[in-house]
Design a protein around this motif. Structure first.
Motif, mmCIF file in Angstrom:
data_model
loop_
_atom_site.group_PDB
_atom_site.id
_atom_site.type_symbol
_atom_site.label_atom_id
_atom_site.label_comp_id
_atom_site.label_asym_id
_atom_site.label_seq_id
_atom_site.Cartn_x
_atom_site.Cartn_y
_atom_site.Cartn_z
ATOM 1 N N GLN A 37 0.838 -1.077 -0.133
ATOM 2 C CA GLN A 37 -0.147 -0.021 -0.102
ATOM 3 C C GLN A 37 0.610 1.200 -0.016
ATOM 4 N N ARG A 94 -6.336 6.657 2.738
ATOM 5 C CA ARG A 94 -7.165 5.565 2.008
ATOM 6 C C ARG A 94 -7.332 5.729 0.336
ATOM 7 N N PHE A 95 -7.311 4.714 -0.064
ATOM 8 C CA PHE A 95 -7.555 4.594 -1.805
ATOM 9 C C PHE A 95 -8.777 4.875 -1.869
ATOM 10 N N VAL A 109 -7.196 5.792 -9.444
ATOM 11 C CA VAL A 109 -7.082 5.734 -8.078
ATOM 12 C C VAL A 109 -6.218 6.874 -7.529
ATOM 13 N N PHE A 129 -9.596 -2.167 -2.993
ATOM 14 C CA PHE A 129 -8.788 -1.785 -2.028
ATOM 15 C C PHE A 129 -8.481 -2.191 -0.734
#
Length: 382
Positions: free
Chosen positions: A18, A189-190, A183, A280
């Motif tokens: 991530q 956060r995505f 994205v 995600f």
């Protein structure tokens, strides 16, 4: 969602991935194409889903494929492969061979039929799966592994659930026209952010999505540029020789894929035998897939010089290949042996299971398919 918790090591690996993706987002001005996100999540060295060390298939993995259900699946495929080999060469090339189960079952059935395969080449991106394949196929000296397409090829190409794992672009229809869903990172956060389409995506939409003017505002779908590129390369390889590719996967022809009711697209994730729609969630620890637009796959192969030999659902293909006769090799009176095989075949054939959702596309050059298979051909639906 209520999903099984990962181990501390797995969670740490996902967090590292991530961070890598977030850094890529920042380097690209705050927005990354979903195709790039998906490719990284699946194939980043040592951290991606297919390149990491976790089990992918079977009861200890995230999903189960047809070859894992029954050896009769591979045996049925082998019967069609034998016909193609008789017209071309005793070579097989498989992409994404999973645990090696399909290769083992195909080679075993061909040997029983008296068909000697000189070379069975596997192209596998996953180091963990390649290791499992090498163990499963240690008794087959004709098996070898390649890192990519060979320069020339005659024979049979196999691909079971390969196209669905190739990265896709996401697009959505707005009042102002089509936009790409990229994205971004929001509060750690995505998330998705809309972006203008590139000329390449505009061209894909124009060719791939029929009746796009009738689709509702807010419609989300996928574009399969990577898979189309793969099919183009495969089609060109087959066009230079003699042989055919048998591709089995879940999906639809374009009129069904881009149906107005399919307004949220087909993106799906698989984690510990749980299916859910959030790409995600724990990147690197879950599979991310999209259904296949078989019309686009057929056109890409055809544009490269191959011919579309057949298209049908999996049930029709397996029945035409003789899976019913193969099942009867086990005495129905021996219920302990017969019932598990019968139940597996039911799953492979049932419209409520894999029989209808999974399709079979066969493309090739200078070979013909058996009459029983051609009797089930529905290529006109593409």
């Amino acid at each position: 969602m209520s999903l099984p918790a990962p181990s501390p090591d797995a969670l740490a690996a996902s967090q590292s991935l991530q961070q890598q993706i977030a850094a890529d987002v920042a380097r690209h001005g705050g927005a990354l194409s979903f195709a790039t996100f998906m490719e990284t999540a699946l194939y980043a060295p040592r951290l991606g889903y297919y390149t990491g060390g976790a089990a992918k298939l079977g009861k200890d993995g995230d999903f189960t494929t047809a070859p894992e259900m029954s050896p009769l699946f591979g045996a049925a495929v082998a019967r069609v492969a034998a016909d193609i080999i008789a017209q071309s060469a005793p070579n097989i090339l498989e992409f994404g061979a999973g645990t090696g189960k399909l290769a083992r079952d195909v080679l075993t059935e061909l040997a029983a039929m008296g068909v000697a395969v000189e070379r069975y080449a596997i192209v596998e991106l996953s180091g963990e799966l390649r290791a499992r394949q090498q163990e499963a196929l240690r008794d087959f000296p004709q098996v070898l592994w390649l890192d990519g397409f060979p320069e020339t090829f005659d024979g049979v190409v196999l691909g079971n659930e390969v196209l669905d794992a190739m990265p896709v672009h996401l697009v959505t229809k707005t009042a102002a026209g089509w936009r790409e869903q990229c994205v971004t990172v929001t509060e750690g956060r995505f998330d998705y952010v809309a972006a203008d389409l590139s000329p390449g995506l505009q061209a894909q939409i124009a060719r791939q999505i029929p009746d796009q003017d009738t689709l509702p505002e807010g419609y989300v779908t996928e574009l399969h540029g990577t898979a189309c590129g793969f099919m183009g390369t495969l089609g060109a390889l087959l066009a230079r020789g003699r042989g055919a590719a048998i591709l089995l996967d879940y999906g639809f022809p374009a009129p069904e894929f881009y149906h107005p009711d399919r307004s949220a697209g087909t993106l799906m994730c698989h984690y510990r035998h749980h299916a859910h729609p959030d790409p995600f969630y724990l990147p690197g620890l879950q599979d991310i897939t999209a259904h296949v637009d078989f019309t686009a796959m057929a056109l890409a192969a055809q544009d490269a010089g191959a011919e579309v030999l057949a298209y049908m659902n999996q049930a029709s293909f397996l029945l035409a290949a003789g899976i019913g006769d193969l099942l009867l090799r086990t005495d129905p009176a021996d219920t302990k042996a017969y019932l598990p095989q019968s139940n597996a075949v039911h799953k492979l054939l049932s419209p409520a299971e894999m029989g209808e959702l999974f399709k079979v596309l066969v493309v090739g050059k200078n070979v013909a398919l058996p009459p029983a298979v051609m009797a089930s051909d529905r290529a006109w639906r593409l």
